[in-house]
Design a protein around this motif. Structure first.
Motif, PDB file in Angstrom:
ATOM      1  N   ALA A 190       0.881  -1.093   0.048  1.00 28.96           N
ATOM      2  CA  ALA A 190      -0.119   0.131  -0.033  1.00 28.96           C
ATOM      3  C   ALA A 190       1.033   1.222  -0.138  1.00 28.96           C
ATOM      4  O   ALA A 190       1.735   1.361   0.969  1.00 28.96           O
ATOM      5  CB  ALA A 190      -1.064  -0.106   1.187  1.00 28.96           C
ATOM      6  N   VAL A 191       0.830   2.028  -1.205  1.00 32.28           N
ATOM      7  CA  VAL A 191       1.801   3.144  -1.149  1.00 32.28           C
ATOM      8  C   VAL A 191       0.688   4.560  -1.042  1.00 32.28           C
ATOM      9  O   VAL A 191      -0.507   4.115  -1.455  1.00 32.28           O
ATOM     10  CB  VAL A 191       2.746   3.376  -2.534  1.00 32.28           C
ATOM     11  CG1 VAL A 191       3.465   2.233  -2.639  1.00 32.28           C
ATOM     12  CG2 VAL A 191       1.710   3.113  -3.852  1.00 32.28           C
ATOM     13  N   SER A 192       1.297   5.335  -0.840  1.00 38.42           N
ATOM     14  CA  SER A 192       0.375   6.703  -0.794  1.00 38.42           C
ATOM     15  C   SER A 192       0.288   7.482  -1.865  1.00 38.42           C
ATOM     16  O   SER A 192       1.462   8.146  -2.172  1.00 38.42           O
ATOM     17  CB  SER A 192       0.813   7.573   0.569  1.00 38.42           C
ATOM     18  OG  SER A 192      -0.092   8.473   0.729  1.00 38.42           O
ATOM     19  N   ILE A 193      -0.445   7.536  -2.550  1.00 33.19           N
ATOM     20  CA  ILE A 193      -0.797   8.141  -3.753  1.00 33.19           C
ATOM     21  C   ILE A 193      -1.959   9.440  -3.616  1.00 33.19           C
ATOM     22  O   ILE A 193      -2.915   8.971  -3.302  1.00 33.19           O
ATOM     23  CB  ILE A 193      -1.059   7.401  -4.974  1.00 33.19           C
ATOM     24  CG1 ILE A 193      -0.024   6.291  -5.113  1.00 33.19           C
ATOM     25  CG2 ILE A 193      -1.370   8.428  -6.487  1.00 33.19           C
ATOM     26  CD1 ILE A 193      -0.478   5.277  -6.176  1.00 33.19           C
ATOM     27  N   PHE A 194      -1.550  10.747  -3.704  1.00 35.54           N
ATOM     28  CA  PHE A 194      -2.469  11.712  -3.254  1.00 35.54           C
ATOM     29  C   PHE A 194      -3.037  11.583  -2.100  1.00 35.54           C
ATOM     30  O   PHE A 194      -4.206  11.984  -1.814  1.00 35.54           O
ATOM     31  CB  PHE A 194      -3.654  11.847  -4.416  1.00 35.54           C
ATOM     32  CG  PHE A 194      -3.065  11.992  -5.882  1.00 35.54           C
ATOM     33  CD1 PHE A 194      -2.075  13.029  -6.146  1.00 35.54           C
ATOM     34  CD2 PHE A 194      -3.171  11.161  -6.935  1.00 35.54           C
ATOM     35  CE1 PHE A 194      -1.629  13.251  -7.484  1.00 35.54           C
ATOM     36  CE2 PHE A 194      -2.531  11.366  -7.958  1.00 35.54           C
ATOM     37  CZ  PHE A 194      -2.001  12.439  -8.395  1.00 35.54           C
ATOM     38  N   GLY A 195      -2.404  11.142  -1.222  1.00 29.98           N
ATOM     39  CA  GLY A 195      -2.617  11.177   0.206  1.00 29.98           C
ATOM     40  C   GLY A 195      -3.550  10.145   0.726  1.00 29.98           C
ATOM     41  O   GLY A 195      -4.067   9.602   1.705  1.00 29.98           O
ATOM     42  N   ARG A 196      -3.671   8.961  -0.254  1.00 31.31           N
ATOM     43  CA  ARG A 196      -4.422   7.973  -0.106  1.00 31.31           C
ATOM     44  C   ARG A 196      -3.734   6.605  -0.347  1.00 31.31           C
ATOM     45  O   ARG A 196      -3.067   6.463  -1.275  1.00 31.31           O
ATOM     46  CB  ARG A 196      -5.821   7.760  -1.155  1.00 31.31           C
ATOM     47  CG  ARG A 196      -6.532   9.077  -0.826  1.00 31.31           C
ATOM     48  CD  ARG A 196      -7.673   8.992  -1.936  1.00 31.31           C
ATOM     49  NE  ARG A 196      -9.033   8.273  -1.519  1.00 31.31           N
ATOM     50  CZ  ARG A 196     -10.068   8.332  -1.859  1.00 31.31           C
ATOM     51  NH1 ARG A 196     -10.169   9.039  -3.085  1.00 31.31           N
ATOM     52  NH2 ARG A 196     -10.917   8.026  -1.208  1.00 31.31           N
ATOM     53  N   THR A 242      -2.891   3.339  -1.739  1.00 30.01           N
ATOM     54  CA  THR A 242      -3.314   2.718  -2.819  1.00 30.01           C
ATOM     55  C   THR A 242      -2.546   1.306  -3.096  1.00 30.01           C
ATOM     56  O   THR A 242      -1.342   1.408  -2.918  1.00 30.01           O
ATOM     57  CB  THR A 242      -3.001   3.305  -4.029  1.00 30.01           C
ATOM     58  OG1 THR A 242      -3.574   4.768  -3.983  1.00 30.01           O
ATOM     59  CG2 THR A 242      -3.616   2.801  -5.364  1.00 30.01           C
ATOM     60  N   PRO A 243      -3.142   0.017  -3.070  1.00 29.43           N
ATOM     61  CA  PRO A 243      -2.427  -1.194  -3.373  1.00 29.43           C
ATOM     62  C   PRO A 243      -1.896  -1.337  -4.501  1.00 29.43           C
ATOM     63  O   PRO A 243      -2.569  -1.045  -5.650  1.00 29.43           O
ATOM     64  CB  PRO A 243      -3.646  -2.387  -3.014  1.00 29.43           C
ATOM     65  CG  PRO A 243      -4.849  -1.737  -3.391  1.00 29.43           C
ATOM     66  CD  PRO A 243      -4.766   0.128  -2.954  1.00 29.43           C
ATOM     67  N   VAL A 244      -0.337  -1.637  -4.512  1.00 34.96           N
ATOM     68  CA  VAL A 244       0.410  -1.858  -5.734  1.00 34.96           C
ATOM     69  C   VAL A 244       0.866  -3.466  -5.648  1.00 34.96           C
ATOM     70  O   VAL A 244       1.504  -3.847  -4.630  1.00 34.96           O
ATOM     71  CB  VAL A 244       1.363  -0.763  -6.100  1.00 34.96           C
ATOM     72  CG1 VAL A 244       2.180  -1.073  -7.043  1.00 34.96           C
ATOM     73  CG2 VAL A 244       0.863   0.455  -5.563  1.00 34.96           C
ATOM     74  N   GLU A 245       0.981  -4.214  -6.626  1.00 35.82           N
ATOM     75  CA  GLU A 245       1.222  -5.442  -6.698  1.00 35.82           C
ATOM     76  C   GLU A 245       2.567  -5.485  -7.335  1.00 35.82           C
ATOM     77  O   GLU A 245       2.944  -4.990  -8.546  1.00 35.82           O
ATOM     78  CB  GLU A 245       0.359  -6.656  -7.566  1.00 35.82           C
ATOM     79  CG  GLU A 245       0.753  -7.905  -7.180  1.00 35.82           C
ATOM     80  CD  GLU A 245      -0.087  -8.863  -7.652  1.00 35.82           C
ATOM     81  OE1 GLU A 245       0.451  -9.683  -8.230  1.00 35.82           O
ATOM     82  OE2 GLU A 245      -1.359  -8.929  -7.248  1.00 35.82           O
ATOM     83  N   LEU A 246       3.930  -5.904  -6.555  1.00 37.29           N
ATOM     84  CA  LEU A 246       5.235  -5.839  -7.260  1.00 37.29           C
ATOM     85  C   LEU A 246       5.726  -7.155  -6.942  1.00 37.29           C
ATOM     86  O   LEU A 246       5.394  -8.028  -6.239  1.00 37.29           O
ATOM     87  CB  LEU A 246       5.683  -4.746  -6.606  1.00 37.29           C
ATOM     88  CG  LEU A 246       5.439  -3.225  -6.536  1.00 37.29           C
ATOM     89  CD1 LEU A 246       5.888  -2.682  -5.311  1.00 37.29           C
ATOM     90  CD2 LEU A 246       5.461  -2.599  -7.952  1.00 37.29           C
ATOM     91  N   GLU A 247       7.041  -7.223  -7.717  1.00 41.68           N
ATOM     92  CA  GLU A 247       7.874  -8.546  -7.520  1.00 41.68           C
ATOM     93  C   GLU A 247       8.549  -8.196  -6.412  1.00 41.68           C
ATOM     94  O   GLU A 247       8.846  -7.174  -5.983  1.00 41.68           O
ATOM     95  CB  GLU A 247       8.616  -8.748  -8.860  1.00 41.68           C
ATOM     96  CG  GLU A 247       7.811  -9.113 -10.026  1.00 41.68           C
ATOM     97  CD  GLU A 247       8.692  -9.626 -11.211  1.00 41.68           C
ATOM     98  OE1 GLU A 247       9.975 -10.175 -10.990  1.00 41.68           O
ATOM     99  OE2 GLU A 247       8.113  -9.720 -12.282  1.00 41.68           O
ATOM    100  N   PHE A 248       9.158  -9.351  -5.754  1.00 39.22           N
ATOM    101  CA  PHE A 248      10.127  -9.134  -4.687  1.00 39.22           C
ATOM    102  C   PHE A 248      11.512  -8.221  -5.292  1.00 39.22           C
ATOM    103  O   PHE A 248      11.757  -7.601  -4.223  1.00 39.22           O
ATOM    104  CB  PHE A 248      10.568 -10.550  -4.115  1.00 39.22           C
ATOM    105  CG  PHE A 248       9.529 -11.175  -3.356  1.00 39.22           C
ATOM    106  CD1 PHE A 248       8.412 -10.741  -2.792  1.00 39.22           C
ATOM    107  CD2 PHE A 248      10.034 -12.873  -3.105  1.00 39.22           C
ATOM    108  CE1 PHE A 248       7.715 -11.490  -2.168  1.00 39.22           C
ATOM    109  CE2 PHE A 248       8.848 -13.357  -2.247  1.00 39.22           C
ATOM    110  CZ  PHE A 248       7.688 -12.798  -1.982  1.00 39.22           C
ATOM    111  N   THR A 249      11.861  -8.508  -6.339  1.00 37.46           N
ATOM    112  CA  THR A 249      12.889  -7.759  -6.678  1.00 37.46           C
ATOM    113  C   THR A 249      12.796  -6.120  -6.641  1.00 37.46           C
ATOM    114  O   THR A 249      13.802  -5.376  -6.894  1.00 37.46           O
ATOM    115  CB  THR A 249      13.384  -8.315  -7.842  1.00 37.46           C
ATOM    116  OG1 THR A 249      12.428  -8.300  -8.972  1.00 37.46           O
ATOM    117  CG2 THR A 249      14.015  -9.726  -7.794  1.00 37.46           C
ATOM    118  N   GLN A 250      11.473  -5.851  -6.939  1.00 38.03           N
ATOM    119  CA  GLN A 250      10.980  -4.291  -7.064  1.00 38.03           C
ATOM    120  C   GLN A 250      11.037  -3.534  -5.664  1.00 38.03           C
ATOM    121  O   GLN A 250      10.775  -2.340  -5.681  1.00 38.03           O
ATOM    122  CB  GLN A 250       9.802  -4.201  -7.809  1.00 38.03           C
ATOM    123  CG  GLN A 250       9.974  -4.586  -9.130  1.00 38.03           C
ATOM    124  CD  GLN A 250       8.680  -4.586  -9.730  1.00 38.03           C
ATOM    125  OE1 GLN A 250       7.632  -5.324  -9.643  1.00 38.03           O
ATOM    126  NE2 GLN A 250       8.702  -3.554 -10.853  1.00 38.03           N
TER     127      GLN A 250
END
Length: 177
Positions: A156-162, A164-172
């Motif tokens: 969950a990263v904060s985008i515009f203060g909210r 937002t779930p982002v799916e990433l690889e372990f290497t990222q």
């Protein structure tokens, strides 16, 4: 006598040298027929170094070597006098072999490690991580889900203060200190 599996305790970090030394000494002493196999059980792990995926080898049992041999005074003495060997695992006097079922379980584990390499970095839900590549590079987020099978992580990263779930690889991603 039958060949049985024995576990040898060796100095940590010298397991492969001990295995090689036992094989060489058996040949030199003309008793290689009494040693069927000398193995250091390892598994493949995927590590992330400087943002790149690399494969590495990790020992299942650091400090231990498996030997399938016929136990005689000669073979016992050869193993005991090998440099960096501290002794056999088991009871005081004579070494105790492990059962075939125990040996098979170890080899199944080794085979699994070869077929499905594990990640050396373990993430936990609720842990803070930094995104190291992709459109969300340099964002800091919180781990929400972990999929070890697919080597993916939901952050969950904060985008515009909210959040937002982002799916990433372990290497990222990398752990935040």
């Amino acid at each position: 006598m039958a060949m049985r599996w024995y576990i040898i305790h060796a100095h940590s970090g010298f397991e492969k040298k001990v295995a090689q030394s036992i094989k060489e000494q058996a040949v030199q002493h003309g008793i290689s027929n009494m040693f069927e196999d000398v193995i250091v059980p390892t598994e493949e792990v995927v590590e992330v170094r400087r943002g790149k995926k690399t494969s590495a080898e990790r020992k299942f049992f650091p400090g231990y070597v498996l030997v399938k041999m016929e136990l005689t005074d000669e073979t016992w003495h050869l193993v005991k006098t090998t440099a960096k060997v501290t002794g056999f695992l088991g009871g005081g006097g004579r070494p105790q072999p492990i059962s075939n079922a125990e040996a098979e379980a170890i080899f199944r584990q080794v085979q699994e490690g070869i077929e499905h390499p594990k990640n050396s970095i373990i993430y936990e839900i609720g842990e803070s991580v930094k995104v190291t590549e992709g459109p969300f590079e340099s964002f800091i987020g919180v781990v929400e889900e972990i999929d070890d099978e697919k080597n993916r992580i939901k952050v969950a990263v904060s985008i515009f203060g909210r959040p937002t779930p982002v799916e990433l690889e372990f290497t990222q991603v990398e752990k935040v200190a």
